[in-house]
Design a protein around this motif. Structure first.
Motif, PDB file in Angstrom:
ATOM      1  N   UNK A  30       0.856  -1.753  -0.373  1.00 39.40           N
ATOM      2  CA  UNK A  30      -0.234   0.335  -0.228  1.00 39.40           C
ATOM      3  C   UNK A  30       1.074   1.108   0.410  1.00 39.40           C
ATOM      4  N   UNK A  31       1.735   1.708   1.180  1.00 39.56           N
ATOM      5  CA  UNK A  31       2.202   2.597   1.562  1.00 39.56           C
ATOM      6  C   UNK A  31       3.454   2.725  -0.453  1.00 39.56           C
ATOM      7  N   UNK A  32       4.305   1.277  -0.849  1.00 34.60           N
ATOM      8  CA  UNK A  32       4.544   2.358  -2.019  1.00 34.60           C
ATOM      9  C   UNK A  32       3.805   2.631  -2.889  1.00 34.60           C
ATOM     10  N   UNK A  33       2.231   1.658  -3.157  1.00 35.05           N
ATOM     11  CA  UNK A  33       1.713   2.857  -3.968  1.00 35.05           C
ATOM     12  C   UNK A  33       1.091   3.464  -4.027  1.00 35.05           C
ATOM     13  N   UNK A  34       1.193   4.215  -2.714  1.00 40.03           N
ATOM     14  CA  UNK A  34       0.708   5.653  -2.618  1.00 40.03           C
ATOM     15  C   UNK A  34       2.451   6.486  -2.999  1.00 40.03           C
ATOM     16  N   UNK A  35       3.524   5.746  -2.682  1.00 38.85           N
ATOM     17  CA  UNK A  35       4.208   6.583  -2.991  1.00 38.85           C
ATOM     18  C   UNK A  35       4.368   6.894  -4.412  1.00 38.85           C
ATOM     19  N   UNK A  36       4.080   5.724  -5.352  1.00 36.81           N
ATOM     20  CA  UNK A  36       4.762   6.198  -6.793  1.00 36.81           C
ATOM     21  C   UNK A  36       3.520   6.849  -7.249  1.00 36.81           C
ATOM     22  N   UNK A  37       2.224   6.611  -6.554  1.00 41.66           N
ATOM     23  CA  UNK A  37       1.071   7.738  -7.409  1.00 41.66           C
ATOM     24  C   UNK A  37       1.719   9.210  -7.024  1.00 41.66           C
ATOM     25  N   UNK A  38       1.741   9.409  -6.071  1.00 40.29           N
ATOM     26  CA  UNK A  38       2.882  10.829  -5.238  1.00 40.29           C
ATOM     27  C   UNK A  38       3.672  11.414  -6.315  1.00 40.29           C
ATOM     28  N   UNK A  39       5.084  10.509  -6.710  1.00 40.09           N
ATOM     29  CA  UNK A  39       6.170  10.763  -7.410  1.00 40.09           C
ATOM     30  C   UNK A  39       5.840  10.791  -8.606  1.00 40.09           C
ATOM     31  N   UNK A  40       4.440  10.021  -9.315  1.00 40.38           N
ATOM     32  CA  UNK A  40       4.052  10.816 -10.901  1.00 40.38           C
ATOM     33  C   UNK A  40       3.673  12.284 -10.656  1.00 40.38           C
ATOM     34  N   UNK A  41       2.582  12.371  -9.422  1.00 42.19           N
ATOM     35  CA  UNK A  41       1.776  13.823  -9.595  1.00 42.19           C
ATOM     36  C   UNK A  41       2.588  14.561  -9.376  1.00 42.19           C
TER      37      UNK A  41
END
Length: 149
Positions: A30-41
């Motif tokens: 979950x953390x990794x998915x959130x961090x990826x989304x935030x990095x993307x944005x």
């Protein structure tokens, strides 16, 4: 833009608890998915999980975020101190639940924090967090202009 993603009690046990309700993903996934989304944005994400109500209240009271995405876990249903802390925070607040709390036990269908949040996303699993981040970024571009803030 800076987003605080808060997770309450027992969410650190994702992947090993009630997979039929919460899915098979772990808290680290979950953390990794959130961090990826935030990095993307282009968003700075501060992720925090605690099994202790006061720790969550303390984190919100720092009030150095543009938005809060919160899955308060069981505290959703009775924590007035968490509700009050969220009410003090004047930025965007989005409540998230992995499961559909409205389709579960009756006590889970009541949220004391919903009234102080812009909206609630429930029942969409991990995707609910990512949608909340998308919405926060969208709202920030309306407030701050293009570039997100």
């Amino acid at each position: 833009m800076k987003i605080l993603v808060l997770n309450g009690p027992n969410l650190n046990m994702l992947g090993s608890r009630e997979k039929s309700i919460y899915g098979g993903f772990t808290y680290d996934e979950l953390r990794e998915a959130i961090e990826r989304k935030c990095l993307e944005k282009g968003v700075v994400a501060d992720l925090f999980q605690s099994n202790h109500e006061g720790d969550l209240v303390d984190r919100i009271q720092r009030i150095d975020y543009d938005a809060v995405v919160i899955n308060a876990g069981a505290l959703t249903h009775y924590s007035y101190s968490l509700r009050d802390a969220l009410e003090l925070f004047k930025g965007l607040k989005i409540e998230v639940h992995i499961s559909n709390i409205f389709a579960r036990e009756e006590f889970r269908s009541r949220s004391v924090i919903s009234a102080v949040c812009k909206g609630t996303i429930a029942g969409l699993g991990l995707q609910g967090y990512l949608l909340a981040i998308e919405y926060a970024v969208f709202k920030s571009t309306l407030v701050f202009g293009s570039g997100g803030g």
